[in-house]
Design a protein around this motif. Structure first.
Motif, mmCIF file in Angstrom:
data_model
loop_
_atom_site.group_PDB
_atom_site.id
_atom_site.type_symbol
_atom_site.label_atom_id
_atom_site.label_comp_id
_atom_site.label_asym_id
_atom_site.label_seq_id
_atom_site.Cartn_x
_atom_site.Cartn_y
_atom_site.Cartn_z
ATOM 1 N N PHE A 192 46.102 -16.919 0.035
ATOM 2 C CA PHE A 192 46.378 -15.656 -0.656
ATOM 3 C C PHE A 192 46.391 -14.508 0.346
ATOM 4 O O PHE A 192 47.315 -13.700 0.383
ATOM 5 N N VAL A 213 49.409 -11.819 1.461
ATOM 6 C CA VAL A 213 49.430 -10.376 1.200
ATOM 7 C C VAL A 213 49.124 -9.509 2.416
ATOM 8 O O VAL A 213 49.382 -8.307 2.403
ATOM 9 N N MET A 216 51.919 -7.202 3.985
ATOM 10 C CA MET A 216 52.368 -6.143 3.088
ATOM 11 C C MET A 216 51.311 -5.046 2.990
ATOM 12 O O MET A 216 51.624 -3.861 3.057
ATOM 13 N N VAL A 217 50.045 -5.446 2.863
ATOM 14 C CA VAL A 217 48.981 -4.461 2.696
ATOM 15 C C VAL A 217 48.815 -3.636 3.969
ATOM 16 O O VAL A 217 48.683 -2.406 3.916
ATOM 17 N N LEU A 258 49.179 0.396 4.287
ATOM 18 C CA LEU A 258 48.072 1.218 4.779
ATOM 19 C C LEU A 258 48.536 2.085 5.945
ATOM 20 O O LEU A 258 48.226 3.270 6.022
ATOM 21 N N PHE A 270 52.592 -4.840 -6.765
ATOM 22 C CA PHE A 270 51.645 -4.017 -6.013
ATOM 23 C C PHE A 270 51.269 -2.828 -6.873
ATOM 24 O O PHE A 270 52.084 -2.341 -7.649
ATOM 25 N N ARG A 298 49.303 1.052 -6.700
ATOM 26 C CA ARG A 298 48.633 2.068 -5.889
ATOM 27 C C ARG A 298 48.150 3.178 -6.811
ATOM 28 O O ARG A 298 48.921 3.693 -7.612
ATOM 29 N N ARG A 308 46.615 6.817 -6.644
ATOM 30 C CA ARG A 308 46.312 7.887 -5.718
ATOM 31 C C ARG A 308 45.496 8.956 -6.432
ATOM 32 O O ARG A 308 45.860 9.387 -7.526
ATOM 33 N N GLU A 360 42.948 6.771 -1.966
ATOM 34 C CA GLU A 360 43.971 5.936 -2.596
ATOM 35 C C GLU A 360 43.456 4.513 -2.707
ATOM 36 O O GLU A 360 42.846 3.998 -1.763
ATOM 37 N N MET A 420 44.608 0.672 -3.201
ATOM 38 C CA MET A 420 45.783 -0.212 -3.168
ATOM 39 C C MET A 420 45.366 -1.587 -3.652
ATOM 40 O O MET A 420 44.347 -2.117 -3.214
ATOM 41 N N ALA A 430 46.696 -5.525 -4.269
ATOM 42 C CA ALA A 430 47.692 -6.581 -4.138
ATOM 43 C C ALA A 430 47.274 -7.703 -5.093
ATOM 44 O O ALA A 430 46.270 -8.371 -4.843
ATOM 45 N N PHE A 485 42.736 -10.800 -6.533
ATOM 46 C CA PHE A 485 43.281 -9.468 -6.224
ATOM 47 C C PHE A 485 42.642 -9.012 -4.934
ATOM 48 O O PHE A 485 41.441 -9.201 -4.727
ATOM 49 N N LEU A 486 43.430 -8.325 -4.107
ATOM 50 C CA LEU A 486 42.874 -7.683 -2.922
ATOM 51 C C LEU A 486 42.872 -6.181 -3.196
ATOM 52 O O LEU A 486 43.919 -5.604 -3.496
ATOM 53 N N VAL A 517 41.987 -2.457 -1.686
ATOM 54 C CA VAL A 517 41.670 -1.715 -0.460
ATOM 55 C C VAL A 517 41.580 -0.231 -0.813
ATOM 56 O O VAL A 517 42.482 0.316 -1.438
ATOM 57 N N GLN A 570 41.474 3.511 0.621
ATOM 58 C CA GLN A 570 41.812 4.198 1.858
ATOM 59 C C GLN A 570 41.798 5.704 1.651
ATOM 60 O O GLN A 570 42.285 6.202 0.642
#
Lengths: 488, 108
Positions: free
Chosen positions: A63, A67, A70-71, A75, B80, B82, B84, B89, B91, B93, B99-100, B102, B104
């Motif tokens: 996984f 990703v 893209m991530v 960023l 995806f 996002r 904000r 923000e 994000m 994925a 799910f990831l 992040v 930022q």
């Protein structure tokens, strides 16, 4: 004459005999297994999965493989993007102006020439209570006074008629609503007594009081506050006065008494680094004129004195106070641990920043607001607030860089530390004809309301503009920067 | 055989950590959380209470966002997300099993 009969009973108990039995178990299947921990990477903190250690979550590596690119791309481009520069969203109605929405008065108190000495918002933010007394009296005052409350959310609010008037036999010098029970108010009187009123009661509103006992303060109580008690959920009343005592009282509502549970005495000789003040003759007690609790560290409190001292104190200090015992029921301790650079006159107000654990602001008779760090004796910054005395100072509960100060000239000056200029961001004229403003409090729930108590006996409720209440970008970072500056 | 399996697991673990380190190293990244299909956080660089809060709330948000996209066009799907805000923000994925997330702050 009553006789005391002592009756004694003896009781014993014995459990029935405990039943025991023996049993055996034998596993049917055996398996060998091994585990290996990885060296802890300080960046990655792994939450322990429930149950035994299991191998890596299946498919996680794949996984992330899918990703990652893209991530990382998003960023990186987000960090460079100017797409949202200056982009602001108005979720709420913007309010450009600062206006006085209520001018609350209690005509009979005003006729007697009483002044507003202290104000407090209830924890719900709907009720404002004000205490009447005198700040300018020098001798024992036996004048009757009162505590008035107005519910600003009630329809049919009459600014000239308080919702509740509590008559008090002595002038009230300080007031504090309970932080979670909206009906309880603690008050400190000129006589040294401390009272807790319960506004839910219909008859006698006094829930508990200290009365005049050997434990009570002998001098006016200038500050009361509610602090967490030893038991969970319990709040005790803290009182501090010009007799140099800081006392903690538990509320015994059954007996109607405030029971002294702990106490501190501030003695001049026990104040650290106090070479400058040993020249003063007179009482060795350090009279407390202001007190601030730290929202970050429940053990720390700050004290401002009549002689200009600003001290950092600890509730858990163990040193015994060098005061001759005066019949108190608890042993008094000396709480002072650190001395900040002293002022020339009484320190009228102190407040710890709700946004930075080391910052606090102090004001007094020198007309300046001093921004201090807990870590060093000299102030980080000193701002000229007024040419006369400054009686109150409060940090904004929503904007880290903002604080408001009440002056002896009848103005509230609001300072924004984010601005380059040292002049106030806003000036609120209380229209008291030059009479002082003694106290001010931000509403804990509604961030746009500021209550101001004046010497002419009126309490003004101000509605602040969005600029003064909305936190700007990077305010916390700027405050952090300020806190880290070393004073020259 | 046990030793070989151990090494494979360790290698996979190391790869996962490396990837997370690379993402963490991007400019302004304040935190990373990996959440599984049930919304339970399995990896995080934030403190426990923030992680639990983010995980629960964002899982719901992703589900809502995905159903919105698919309701508009059943042949489409969320790739995806996002979010904000004034201060930073987030994000996200999304995937079938994980799910990831992040967080930022691009101006940091």
């Amino acid at each position: 004459m009553t006789r005391l009969c002592l009756l004694a009973f003896q009781r014993g108990c014995q459990t029935r005999p405990v039943h025991t039995a023996e049993a055996e178990i034998q596993p049917l299947l055996n398996a060998d297994n091994g585990t290996q921990t990885d060296p802890q990477d300080h960046l990655i903190y792994q939450l322990p999965p429930k149950g035994e250690l299991r191998p890596e979550s299946p498919g996680l590596r794949d996984f992330l493989h899918r990703v990652e690119d893209m991530v990382v791309k998003e960023l990186a481009s987000n960090a460079k993007s100017h797409a949202f520069d200056g982009f602001d969203v108005n979720w709420e109605d913007q309010n450009e102006t600062v206006s006085c929405i209520h001018c609350l008065q209690h005509p009979s108190a005003q006729e007697k020439g009483l002044q507003v000495t202290s104000i407090s918002w209830s924890c719900t933010g709907s009720v404002i209570a004000c205490a009447f007394g005198r700040v300018d009296d020098g001798d024992w005052s036996t004048e009757k006074s009162c505590v008035c409350t107005w519910n600003l959310d009630r329809r049919g609010l009459n600014p000239k008629r308080p919702d509740m008037v509590i008559d008090v036999a002595r002038p009230v010098m300080s007031l504090s609503f309970h932080p979670s029970q909206p009906s309880l108010i603690a008050g400190g009187l000129y006589s040294g007594e401390v009272v807790v009123w319960d506004t839910n009661r219909t008859q006698d509103l006094i829930l508990a009081q200290t009365g005049m006992s050997t434990d009570t303060h002998r001098e006016p109580v200038y500050q009361v506050a509610w602090v967490p008690g030893p038991r969970r959920g319990e709040m005790v009343v803290l009182s501090a006065g010009s007799g140099g005592r800081v006392l903690l009282w538990t509320v015994d509502s059954d007996e109607g008494r405030l029971v002294l549970s702990a106490g501190f005495a501030l003695i001049r000789q026990q104040v650290p680094h106090n070479s400058a003040l040993s020249k003063n003759r007179g009482s060795s007690n350090v009279g407390v004129t202001s007190l601030a609790l730290s929202p970050w560290d429940l053990d720390t409190f700050l004290v401002g004195s009549e002689s200009g001292l600003v001290l950092k104190c600890s509730f858990s200090a163990q040193t015994l106070a060098a005061a001759p015992p005066d019949g108190e029921s608890v042993t008094l301790r000396a709480p002072a641990q650190f001395s900040f650079s002293p002022r020339g006159g009484p320190v009228h107000s102190l407040h710890c920043s709700p946004f930075h654990r080391n910052l606090f602001v102090s004001v007094g008779t020198d007309g300046l607001a001093h921004l201090h760090s807990l870590l060093q004796p000299d102030p980080l910054l000193s701002l000229r607030v007024s040419d006369s005395y400054v009686f109150g100072v409060r940090w904004s509960p929503t904007r880290p860089l903002l604080f408001a100060a009440a002056t002896g000239q009848g103005l509230v000056q609001i300072f924004d530390l984010g601005r380059k200029s040292l002049r106030p961001a806003a000036t609120l004229d209380q229209l008291t004809g030059g009479q002082p403003v003694y106290c001010l409090e931000f509403n804990p729930r509604r961030k746009d309301l500021l209550a101001v108590g004046n010497a002419d006996g009126s309490v003004n409720i101000w509605h602040l503009s969005t600029e003064l209440t909305e936190q700007g970008p990077r305010e916390t970072a700027k405050l952090e920067q300020l806190a880290n500056e070393v004073a020259e | 055989v046990t030793v070989l399996i151990h090494h494979c697991i360790l290698y996979k673990k190391a790869e996962v950590e490396e990837t997370l380190k690379r993402i963490q190293g991007q400019k302004g990244v304040q935190g990373i959380i990996i959440v599984n299909a049930e919304g339970i956080p399995i990896k995080t660089t934030l403190d426990n209470s923030s992680t639990v809060q983010y995980a629960g709330l964002i899982h719901q948000l992703v589900m809502k966002a995905r159903s919105t996209v698919r309701d508009i066009d059943p042949q489409n799907d969320l790739t995806f997300l996002r979010v904000r805000s004034k201060k930073n923000e987030i994000m996200i994925a999304p995937d079938k099993d994980y799910f990831l997330i992040v967080i930022q702050n691009p101006s940091d």
